[in-house]
Design a protein around this motif. Structure first.
Motif, PDB file in Angstrom:
ATOM      1  N   MET A 221      39.769  63.943  31.393  1.00 34.97           N
ATOM      2  CA  MET A 221      41.043  62.898  31.538  1.00 34.97           C
ATOM      3  C   MET A 221      40.514  61.715  32.180  1.00 34.97           C
ATOM      4  N   ALA A 222      39.801  61.559  32.863  1.00 34.21           N
ATOM      5  CA  ALA A 222      39.086  60.483  33.484  1.00 34.21           C
ATOM      6  C   ALA A 222      39.001  59.123  33.201  1.00 34.21           C
ATOM      7  N   LEU A 223      37.716  59.758  32.808  1.00 34.50           N
ATOM      8  CA  LEU A 223      37.342  59.046  31.574  1.00 34.50           C
ATOM      9  C   LEU A 223      37.101  58.651  30.256  1.00 34.50           C
ATOM     10  N   ASP A 224      38.063  59.917  29.460  1.00 36.58           N
ATOM     11  CA  ASP A 224      38.007  58.926  27.801  1.00 36.58           C
ATOM     12  C   ASP A 224      39.650  57.895  27.076  1.00 36.58           C
ATOM     13  N   GLY A 225      38.818  57.110  27.116  1.00 35.72           N
ATOM     14  CA  GLY A 225      39.694  55.705  26.972  1.00 35.72           C
ATOM     15  C   GLY A 225      40.483  55.277  25.571  1.00 35.72           C
ATOM     16  N   GLY A 226      40.086  57.051  24.280  1.00 35.17           N
ATOM     17  CA  GLY A 226      40.427  56.060  23.530  1.00 35.17           C
ATOM     18  C   GLY A 226      39.800  56.174  22.155  1.00 35.17           C
ATOM     19  N   THR A 227      40.007  55.762  21.102  1.00 32.60           N
ATOM     20  CA  THR A 227      38.889  55.668  19.844  1.00 32.60           C
ATOM     21  C   THR A 227      38.276  54.593  20.422  1.00 32.60           C
ATOM     22  N   ASP A 228      38.646  53.301  21.465  1.00 34.31           N
ATOM     23  CA  ASP A 228      38.342  51.888  21.248  1.00 34.31           C
ATOM     24  C   ASP A 228      37.903  52.012  23.446  1.00 34.31           C
ATOM     25  N   GLY A 229      38.199  53.004  23.860  1.00 35.74           N
ATOM     26  CA  GLY A 229      37.923  52.483  25.013  1.00 35.74           C
ATOM     27  C   GLY A 229      39.534  52.095  26.058  1.00 35.74           C
ATOM     28  N   LEU A 230      40.393  51.046  24.899  1.00 36.17           N
ATOM     29  CA  LEU A 230      41.624  50.635  25.314  1.00 36.17           C
ATOM     30  C   LEU A 230      42.803  51.186  25.635  1.00 36.17           C
ATOM     31  N   ASP A 231      43.134  51.888  25.044  1.00 39.23           N
ATOM     32  CA  ASP A 231      44.497  53.123  25.428  1.00 39.23           C
ATOM     33  C   ASP A 231      45.237  53.133  26.773  1.00 39.23           C
ATOM     34  N   LEU A 245      55.548  41.251  39.863  1.00 43.08           N
ATOM     35  CA  LEU A 245      56.404  40.000  40.318  1.00 43.08           C
ATOM     36  C   LEU A 245      55.824  39.161  39.978  1.00 43.08           C
ATOM     37  N   PRO A 246      56.597  38.064  39.677  1.00 41.98           N
ATOM     38  CA  PRO A 246      55.983  36.874  38.787  1.00 41.98           C
ATOM     39  C   PRO A 246      54.457  36.196  39.464  1.00 41.98           C
ATOM     40  N   GLY A 247      53.836  35.613  39.168  1.00 40.62           N
ATOM     41  CA  GLY A 247      52.101  35.613  39.871  1.00 40.62           C
ATOM     42  C   GLY A 247      51.207  36.784  40.443  1.00 40.62           C
ATOM     43  N   GLY A 248      52.468  38.281  40.732  1.00 39.92           N
ATOM     44  CA  GLY A 248      51.406  38.933  41.133  1.00 39.92           C
ATOM     45  C   GLY A 248      50.398  38.979  40.281  1.00 39.92           C
ATOM     46  N   THR A 249      49.095  40.693  40.967  1.00 41.60           N
ATOM     47  CA  THR A 249      47.930  40.156  40.304  1.00 41.60           C
ATOM     48  C   THR A 249      47.832  41.270  39.463  1.00 41.60           C
ATOM     49  N   LEU A 250      47.387  41.457  38.150  1.00 36.77           N
ATOM     50  CA  LEU A 250      46.627  42.508  37.344  1.00 36.77           C
ATOM     51  C   LEU A 250      45.621  42.554  37.953  1.00 36.77           C
ATOM     52  N   ALA A 251      44.589  43.898  38.252  1.00 32.08           N
ATOM     53  CA  ALA A 251      43.357  44.093  38.035  1.00 32.08           C
ATOM     54  C   ALA A 251      43.102  45.765  37.621  1.00 32.08           C
ATOM     55  N   PHE A 252      41.545  44.945  37.501  1.00 32.42           N
ATOM     56  CA  PHE A 252      41.229  46.091  35.559  1.00 32.42           C
ATOM     57  C   PHE A 252      39.595  46.276  36.149  1.00 32.42           C
ATOM     58  N   GLU A 253      39.122  47.620  36.506  1.00 25.82           N
ATOM     59  CA  GLU A 253      37.529  47.862  36.306  1.00 25.82           C
ATOM     60  C   GLU A 253      37.772  48.025  35.090  1.00 25.82           C
ATOM     61  N   ILE A 254      36.418  47.922  34.532  1.00 24.94           N
ATOM     62  CA  ILE A 254      36.056  47.646  32.637  1.00 24.94           C
ATOM     63  C   ILE A 254      34.402  48.826  32.111  1.00 24.94           C
ATOM     64  N   GLY A 255      34.992  48.683  31.508  1.00 26.15           N
ATOM     65  CA  GLY A 255      33.150  49.414  31.245  1.00 26.15           C
ATOM     66  C   GLY A 255      32.480  47.570  30.475  1.00 26.15           C
ATOM     67  N   TYR A 256      31.277  47.982  30.070  1.00 24.82           N
ATOM     68  CA  TYR A 256      30.555  47.125  30.606  1.00 24.82           C
ATOM     69  C   TYR A 256      30.687  46.763  28.628  1.00 24.82           C
ATOM     70  N   ASP A 257      30.796  47.414  27.890  1.00 19.68           N
ATOM     71  CA  ASP A 257      31.333  46.648  26.145  1.00 19.68           C
ATOM     72  C   ASP A 257      33.089  46.214  25.621  1.00 19.68           C
ATOM     73  N   ILE A 258      33.529  46.767  26.926  1.00 19.33           N
ATOM     74  CA  ILE A 258      35.557  46.331  26.525  1.00 19.33           C
ATOM     75  C   ILE A 258      35.843  45.219  26.542  1.00 19.33           C
ATOM     76  N   ARG A 259      34.967  44.207  27.520  1.00 16.93           N
ATOM     77  CA  ARG A 259      35.580  42.989  28.456  1.00 16.93           C
ATOM     78  C   ARG A 259      36.545  42.395  27.537  1.00 16.93           C
ATOM     79  N   GLU A 260      35.623  42.493  25.873  1.00 15.39           N
ATOM     80  CA  GLU A 260      36.899  41.280  25.232  1.00 15.39           C
ATOM     81  C   GLU A 260      38.430  41.323  25.095  1.00 15.39           C
TER      82      GLU A 260
END
Ligand code: GLN
Length: 297
Positions: A221-231, A245-260
């Motif tokens: 449940m903590a690993l599986d991001g769905g078919t393309d990892g992007l769910d 808030l407008p101007g607020g920050t959205l920050a994600f950790e990502i896996g090595y092959d899902i950057r784009e």
């Protein structure tokens, strides 16, 4: 456990010998770092936490009970992650409680913590939302680094929640709170935030079976991001950024092959000024941007 005092309880084996036996068992089984693991596992049985302590106390004899307890941990190590056996694992200076049912915090995740901290540098008393919080590593590290921040951690897993609550109690004071919620659904939280941070599940489903055996002991449940990892990136961008808030920050950790893929999803949902931050191995590990849309997304 205290060093043995009862002579009837003495075997002729020393701590150092027990350690060497443990190391050999792990080495023969092909573990990556047998010496390190054998040393770490001395801690719960003998209270020895470093090579220096082992050098000082190595000639002490061990009781049969201690020997058995240590060997049991060594044998369990052949099937279980070291962090779960120790029960605590350090992240950003905090020995977080971990165990079966929750993802072990990785050092790589500091990229996300640092990016969010920098983005919030000039924001007084920021409110931060940590989605898919797990142990609470990200939210707790931000609360510790930004002394006037208030953090809300959201987690769904019944197995992970006890660890999260315990960590919040130990390290979060009254500035970190916990909400039970499903990130894939509409938020039931009210309020607005200066930052949303998340290390969501991002491994594509078909890659799960090929993961290292130790990682497979961690909750799917903590690993599986769905078919393309992007769910989770899609759900967070589509449903949760309205709390930003407008101007607020959205920050994600990502896996090595899902950057784009992650960047494309963020752009589709009104997130601009997108930047990335690398981890210690030089891999792009965090993508972050700001909410540019003024109207509800
Ligand atoms: N970083 C973890 C791994 O490499 C994955 C964590 C996640 O899916 N968020 O196994």
């Amino acid at each position: 456990m205290n060093p043995i005092t009862d002579v009837t309880d003495i075997t002729d084996i020393t701590v150092k010998q027990a350690y060497n036996q443990g190391r050999q068992i792990l080495s023969k089984a092909g573990l990556d770092s047998p010496a390190f693991d054998a040393l770490c596992l001395l801690s719960p049985v003998f209270g020895i936490r470093s090579r220096a302590e082992l050098a000082i106390r190595g000639e002490q004899t061990v009781s049969p009970t201690q020997q058995e307890a240590y060997e049991t941990l060594i044998r369990r190590r052949l099937r279980e992650p070291l962090q779960y056996l120790l029960g605590q694992w350090e992240f950003d200076g905090m020995p977080l409680y971990v165990g079966k049912g929750v993802l072990v915090p990785r050092e790589d995740t500091l990229a996300l913590v640092e990016a969010a901290q920098e983005a919030l540098e000039d924001v007084p008393s920021p409110r931060i939302l940590d989605l898919c919080a797990g142990t609470g590593a990200v939210g707790l590290a931000l609360a510790r680094r930004i002394p006037d921040a208030k953090v809300t951690c959201v987690e769904l897993s019944e197995d992970a929640l006890p660890y999260l609550r315990r960590n919040i109690e130990a390290y979060g004071g009254d500035r970190v709170s916990c909400e039970v919620g499903n990130v894939l659904e509409q938020p039931r939280l009210s309020g607005t935030f200066h930052a949303i941070v998340s290390n969501p599940p991002y491994i594509p489903t078909s890659d799960i079976a090929g993961l290292q055996w130790e990682v497979r002991q961690e909750p799917a449940m903590a690993l599986d991001g769905g078919t393309d990892g992007l769910d989770f990136y899609r759900a967070i961008c589509a449903r949760w950024t309205k709390l930003l808030l407008p101007g607020g920050t959205l920050a994600f950790e990502i896996g090595y092959d899902i950057r784009e893929g992650v960047i494309a999803v963020m752009k589709q949902h009104g997130i601009g000024h997108i930047h990335e931050r690398k981890d210690f191995s030089g891999i792009s590990r965090c993508i972050f941007g700001t909410r540019v849309a003024k109207t509800p997304i």
